[in-house]
Design a protein around this motif. Structure first.
Motif, PDB file in Angstrom:
ATOM      1  N   THR A 288       0.805  -1.228   0.000  1.00  0.00           N
ATOM      2  CA  THR A 288       0.000   0.000   0.000  1.00  0.00           C
ATOM      3  C   THR A 288       0.834   1.271   0.000  1.00  0.00           C
ATOM      4  O   THR A 288       0.312   2.340  -0.253  1.00  0.00           O
ATOM      5  CB  THR A 288      -0.926   0.038   1.228  1.00  0.00           C
ATOM      6  OG1 THR A 288      -0.173   0.346   2.403  1.00  0.00           O
ATOM      7  CG2 THR A 288      -1.655  -1.285   1.409  1.00  0.00           C
ATOM      8  N   ALA A 291      -0.155   4.899   2.423  1.00  0.00           N
ATOM      9  CA  ALA A 291      -1.455   5.374   1.963  1.00  0.00           C
ATOM     10  C   ALA A 291      -2.345   5.707   3.155  1.00  0.00           C
ATOM     11  O   ALA A 291      -2.163   5.190   4.254  1.00  0.00           O
ATOM     12  CB  ALA A 291      -2.108   4.316   1.086  1.00  0.00           C
ATOM     13  N   PRO A 328      -4.843   7.083  -2.703  1.00  0.00           N
ATOM     14  CA  PRO A 328      -3.428   6.792  -2.926  1.00  0.00           C
ATOM     15  C   PRO A 328      -2.538   7.591  -1.985  1.00  0.00           C
ATOM     16  O   PRO A 328      -2.993   8.564  -1.363  1.00  0.00           O
ATOM     17  CB  PRO A 328      -3.212   7.237  -4.380  1.00  0.00           C
ATOM     18  CG  PRO A 328      -4.195   8.355  -4.565  1.00  0.00           C
ATOM     19  CD  PRO A 328      -5.406   7.973  -3.751  1.00  0.00           C
ATOM     20  N   GLN A 334       4.714   8.323  -4.176  1.00  0.00           N
ATOM     21  CA  GLN A 334       4.183   7.194  -4.946  1.00  0.00           C
ATOM     22  C   GLN A 334       5.317   6.481  -5.668  1.00  0.00           C
ATOM     23  O   GLN A 334       6.236   7.107  -6.182  1.00  0.00           O
ATOM     24  CB  GLN A 334       3.129   7.683  -5.947  1.00  0.00           C
ATOM     25  CG  GLN A 334       1.848   8.162  -5.288  1.00  0.00           C
ATOM     26  CD  GLN A 334       0.845   8.727  -6.286  1.00  0.00           C
ATOM     27  OE1 GLN A 334       0.971   8.535  -7.498  1.00  0.00           O
ATOM     28  NE2 GLN A 334      -0.166   9.435  -5.781  1.00  0.00           N
ATOM     29  N   VAL A 353      -2.020   4.566 -10.002  1.00  0.00           N
ATOM     30  CA  VAL A 353      -2.935   5.666  -9.735  1.00  0.00           C
ATOM     31  C   VAL A 353      -3.361   6.255 -11.073  1.00  0.00           C
ATOM     32  O   VAL A 353      -2.525   6.669 -11.875  1.00  0.00           O
ATOM     33  CB  VAL A 353      -2.278   6.739  -8.849  1.00  0.00           C
ATOM     34  CG1 VAL A 353      -3.265   7.869  -8.562  1.00  0.00           C
ATOM     35  CG2 VAL A 353      -1.781   6.124  -7.542  1.00  0.00           C
ATOM     36  N   VAL A 359      -7.352   4.420  -7.468  1.00  0.00           N
ATOM     37  CA  VAL A 359      -6.360   3.365  -7.237  1.00  0.00           C
ATOM     38  C   VAL A 359      -6.819   2.116  -7.973  1.00  0.00           C
ATOM     39  O   VAL A 359      -7.893   1.576  -7.691  1.00  0.00           O
ATOM     40  CB  VAL A 359      -6.201   3.072  -5.731  1.00  0.00           C
ATOM     41  CG1 VAL A 359      -5.239   1.923  -5.519  1.00  0.00           C
ATOM     42  CG2 VAL A 359      -5.717   4.326  -5.003  1.00  0.00           C
TER      43      VAL A 359
END
Length: 493
Positions: A288, A291, A328, A334, A353, A359
């Motif tokens: 993840t 996030a 996101p 990211q 994304v 997402v």
């Protein structure tokens, strides 16, 4: 001769017609999908811990059963946002008898504050705190506590930290190391900013400790088929226990295989290390990053999309499917394509994304990377592989049990002399039935390719030690997924 169950010596006239459904099906009945969602419940919930509850689309039902703001209620809500169709069962786990709940802090400083709004984001949920002109840190803290506690769907409660007037202490509603993954932040969305004269200092949730008794959890899972399981606990012991159960269910004596969905929250390095520490072909773990939503909600959203899509077509890739309502990480952290490619090699499923900020699943890899000798083994790289194999096994089993439920077994030499309607199966009859299944079901559904190769290698024979047993070796060439298109452009001037 006998015919079906009509006696040979019946003398009463006139007509006796038996109906036999063994040849009624030309394809495979739809495989009913069932999902099991595991998670901690609160003492305010009405459900008895470690009992199964069938879940509708009612959020009030989820809150009533497991408690508002509980891990399980929040997971179920997230699952239903991505999948409001599939049959779902929830298994609540009582709060841990030993352990601790994580705590976090928000410290407010205010100097000649201007009126405005503090835009908090707690576990992915927006909390708007109004600030009056010239408000003090103490009055802002009081207002913040009220707003947080008013939202009972949050997984935390708020109170003033002891011996302070400006520090809001957040405490998770349950115990366990999972509570360390509850996110606290502010100014997440573009355009949000603190009121002039106000600053916040956030201390992340820490101090959560404890894991569930997975032996008790697994013992509470009925001996029934759950195609997909949402696993919120990613500690080694809990995952090992569920892994062993999944492998047992996958085996030939049970044949009630399931795929477990989990998630891991951490940096790129932490996520990669978590992935390479495991090697599970019936687990898929979504990384993840940092996030806003918690990993158990990611696991639920991931399972929601996967269970719906794989239920329609177990071989179709999940890439580009949006996991509804997940937020996101911040843009600056990211993961880029290089990092995501490395994580896929580490056994961590990835997401992308979209331009609109959604997402979407990028690749649904399993956590399996190596064979028992530690050498690379891509045979279970994607979870579409066990999903497809599971369907093929199910369809073969259904064909055999429907078509040959009470048959006698004989050699192929009797075929030319059998009376019509005799319930006898021979290796040749079974082989033809399997070829028919492959040609009429597996190939048209896009689950298998190279039918000629399948036909050539298919072997059905009587066991040499047990004349009541029919053995079969079959080698389906299951279809692959269109993952990559590579081209070389060679231009001329």
């Amino acid at each position: 001769m006998s015919l079906g169950s009509i006696p040979n010596d019946i003398k009463v006239p006139l007509v006796y017609i038996e109906i036999d459904n063994s040849n009624a099906l030309s394809g495979t009945p739809a495989l009913a999908q069932k999902v099991l969602v595991i998670g901690q419940q609160l003492g305010t919930g009405t459900a008895s811990p470690l009992t199964l509850n069938r879940i509708t689309n009612s959020e009030s039902q989820m809150d009533a059963l497991f408690g508002k703001g509980s891990m399980l209620a929040r997971s179920l809500k997230m699952f239903r946002k991505s999948n409001d169709y599939t049959d779902v069962y929830a298994l609540g786990v009582a709060d841990l008898s030993a352990g601790s709940a994580a705590k976090g802090e928000i410290t407010i400083a205010a100097t000649t504050a201007k009126a405005g709004v503090i835009a908090l984001l707690i576990a992915g949920e927006s909390v708007q705190v109004g600030v009056d002109e010239a408000a003090t840190a103490a009055t802002i803290a009081t207002a913040m506590i009220a707003k947080i506690n008013a939202n009972t769907n949050l997984p935390v409660t708020a109170a003033l930290k002891a011996a302070t007037t400006e520090t809001v202490e957040l405490t998770a509603k349950w115990k366990g190391q999972t509570t360390n993954d509850i996110d606290i932040r502010y100014n997440y969305y573009d355009g949000e900013q603190l009121p002039q004269g106000v600053t916040l200092t956030v201390v992340e949730m820490t101090g959560g400790a404890g894991t569930p008794d997975m032996d008790a959890v697994i013992a509470a899972i009925p001996n029934e088929w759950y195609n997909h399981i949402v696993m919120p606990y990613n500690d080694t012991q809990s995952m090992n226990k569920l892994r062993d159960e999944l492998v047992n269910r996958w085996g030939p004596l049970k044949m009630i295989e399931g795929i477990a969905y989990t998630a891991f929250r951490g940096t790129f390095a932490e996520s990669g290390a978590f992935g390479v520490a495991r090697n599970d072909y019936l687990f898929t773990c979504m990384g993840t990053n940092k996030a806003p939503h918690s990993p158990w909600e990611w696991a639920a959203a991931y399972a929601g999309q996967a269970s719906y899509s794989l239920g329609i077509d177990p071989a179709r890739p999940l890439q580009t499917l949006v996991m509804t309502s997940l937020l996101p990480p911040a843009k600056e952290i990211q993961w880029d394509p290089t990092e995501r490619n490395l994580l896929l090699g580490d056994g961590i499923a990835t997401y992308m994304v979209t331009p609109s900020g959604e997402v979407a699943i990028e690749r649904e890899v399993s956590m399996y990377r190596e064979n028992s000798y530690g050498d690379p083994d891509p045979s279970y790289l994607d979870i579409t592989t066990p999903a497809t194999l599971g369907y093929l096994r199910y369809s073969l089993r259904v064909m055999v049990t429907n078509r040959f439920p009470r048959h006698k077994l004989a050699g192929d030499d009797v075929l030319a002399r059998l009376d019509p309607g005799q319930p006898v199966v021979t290796p040749k009859i079974m082989r033809n039935a399997m070829l028919e299944l492959a040609n009429n079901d597996w190939v048209p559904k896009g689950l298998m390719e190279d039918f000629d190769g399948f036909k050539e290698t298919l072997e059905v024979y009587r066991d040499s030690s047990d004349q009541n047993r029919l053995n079969c070796v079959f080698k389906p060439d299951i279809v692959n997924q269109f993952r990559i298109f590579a081209a070389l452009m060679q231009f001329k001037l």
